[in-house]
Design a protein around this motif. Structure first.
Motif, PDB file in Angstrom:
ATOM      1  N   TYR A   2       2.684   7.846  -7.232  1.00  0.00           N
ATOM      2  CA  TYR A   2       2.880   9.300  -7.213  1.00  0.00           C
ATOM      3  C   TYR A   2       4.082   9.698  -8.062  1.00  0.00           C
ATOM      4  CZ  TYR A   2       4.321  13.889  -5.594  1.00  0.00           C
ATOM      5  OH  TYR A   2       4.728  15.190  -5.560  1.00  0.00           O
TER       6      TYR A   2
ATOM      7  N   SER B  85       2.110  -7.578  -3.621  1.00  0.00           N
ATOM      8  CA  SER B  85       0.852  -7.532  -2.865  1.00  0.00           C
ATOM      9  C   SER B  85      -0.162  -8.524  -3.423  1.00  0.00           C
ATOM     10  CB  SER B  85       0.267  -6.127  -2.886  1.00  0.00           C
ATOM     11  OG  SER B  85       1.077  -5.251  -2.164  1.00  0.00           O
TER      12      SER B  85
ATOM     13  N   LEU C 163       0.815  -1.219   0.000  1.00  0.00           N
ATOM     14  CA  LEU C 163       0.000   0.000   0.000  1.00  0.00           C
ATOM     15  C   LEU C 163       0.846   1.264   0.000  1.00  0.00           C
ATOM     16  CD1 LEU C 163      -2.873  -1.128   2.397  1.00  0.00           C
ATOM     17  CD2 LEU C 163      -2.911  -0.973  -0.099  1.00  0.00           C
ATOM     18  N   PRO C 164       1.712   1.477   0.995  1.00  0.00           N
ATOM     19  CA  PRO C 164       2.522   2.701   0.935  1.00  0.00           C
ATOM     20  C   PRO C 164       3.538   2.680  -0.208  1.00  0.00           C
ATOM     21  CG  PRO C 164       3.187   1.377   2.821  1.00  0.00           C
ATOM     22  CD  PRO C 164       1.955   0.745   2.226  1.00  0.00           C
ATOM     23  N   GLY C 165       4.131   1.526  -0.466  1.00  0.00           N
ATOM     24  CA  GLY C 165       5.097   1.429  -1.565  1.00  0.00           C
ATOM     25  C   GLY C 165       4.452   1.711  -2.905  1.00  0.00           C
TER      26      GLY C 165
ATOM     27  N   ILE D 162      11.063   0.674   2.109  1.00  0.00           N
ATOM     28  CA  ILE D 162       9.882  -0.185   2.300  1.00  0.00           C
ATOM     29  C   ILE D 162      10.196  -1.546   1.729  1.00  0.00           C
ATOM     30  CG2 ILE D 162       7.483  -0.554   1.680  1.00  0.00           C
ATOM     31  CD1 ILE D 162       7.135   2.475   1.722  1.00  0.00           C
TER      32      ILE D 162
ATOM     33  N   THR E  82      12.523   6.526   0.577  1.00  0.00           N
ATOM     34  CA  THR E  82      11.434   5.939   1.383  1.00  0.00           C
ATOM     35  C   THR E  82      10.912   4.688   0.713  1.00  0.00           C
ATOM     36  OG1 THR E  82      10.832   8.123   2.224  1.00  0.00           O
ATOM     37  CG2 THR E  82       9.180   6.379   2.410  1.00  0.00           C
ATOM     38  N   MET E  83      10.722   4.752  -0.600  1.00  0.00           N
ATOM     39  CA  MET E  83      10.240   3.586  -1.335  1.00  0.00           C
ATOM     40  C   MET E  83      11.250   2.448  -1.262  1.00  0.00           C
ATOM     41  SD  MET E  83       8.305   3.442  -4.994  1.00  0.00           S
ATOM     42  CE  MET E  83       9.624   3.528  -6.150  1.00  0.00           C
TER      43      MET E  83
ATOM     44  N   ALA F 102       1.699   3.441  -3.367  1.00  0.00           N
ATOM     45  CA  ALA F 102       1.270   4.840  -3.398  1.00  0.00           C
ATOM     46  C   ALA F 102       2.435   5.748  -3.797  1.00  0.00           C
ATOM     47  CB  ALA F 102       0.715   5.249  -2.037  1.00  0.00           C
ATOM     48  N   ILE F 103       3.598   5.514  -3.224  1.00  0.00           N
ATOM     49  CA  ILE F 103       4.774   6.327  -3.577  1.00  0.00           C
ATOM     50  C   ILE F 103       5.170   6.087  -5.028  1.00  0.00           C
ATOM     51  CG2 ILE F 103       7.225   6.721  -3.117  1.00  0.00           C
ATOM     52  CD1 ILE F 103       6.617   6.015  -0.157  1.00  0.00           C
TER      53      ILE F 103
ATOM     54  N   TRP G 277      11.494  10.697  -1.516  1.00  0.00           N
ATOM     55  CA  TRP G 277      10.473   9.727  -1.908  1.00  0.00           C
ATOM     56  C   TRP G 277      11.107   8.412  -2.364  1.00  0.00           C
ATOM     57  CZ3 TRP G 277       5.821  10.457  -0.326  1.00  0.00           C
ATOM     58  CH2 TRP G 277       5.251  11.727  -0.249  1.00  0.00           C
TER      59      TRP G 277
END
Length: 134
Positions: free
Chosen positions: A31, A78, A23-25, A134, A130-131, A27-28, A127
């Motif tokens: 984006y 996922s 989910l967060p990966g 993760i 962060t990716m 989303a980044i 960004w």
């Protein structure tokens, strides 16, 4: 007579965590892919130099944005994890080696890109890092 064995219980916890990491990966990755294709600056909020990294020659592989590759990775992992949770274990016996192979390849590629940011470009994209974390 017993029914098919499903991957629930405590054995399903790592697969649930893997599914949630997407989910967060994702989303980044989504984006960063959007800002790349829309030719817009990434919102870095004064942390790092996302624009320099996003527009460098290292931001694409064979014309495909690296952010898109990250997005596709998180979607694939996922989906694999969700399928492993829902389907009988015997049907997805290949899932653990596939997940491990994907994770090792992604980790190696993320390490390479982090090296490029620090050593070659002398610019860090918050960004992107962060990716990669993760």
């Amino acid at each position: 007579m017993s029914g098919p064995s499903v991957s629930g219980g405590a054995g399903g916890l790592p697969w649930m965590a893997l599914a949630m990491i997407g989910l967060p990966g994702g989303a980044i990755g989504g984006y960063l892919t959007y800002v790349r294709w829309a030719d817009r600056p990434a919102a870095c909020y004064g942390i790092g130099e996302c624009g320099s990294v996003q527009t460098s020659s290292y931001s694409e592989v064979a014309g495909v944005p690296v952010a898109l590759l990250g997005l596709l990775y998180f979607i694939a992992v996922s989906a694999l994890a969700a399928a492993r949770l829902k389907l009988p274990r015997e049907e997805l016996a290949w899932a653990p080696p596939a997940a491990l192979s994907l994770a090792l390849a992604a980790t190696g590629f993320a390490a390479y890109l982090a090296y490029v940011e620090v050593s070659v470009l002398d610019a860090i994209c918050a960004w992107c890092m962060t990716m990669a974390a993760i």
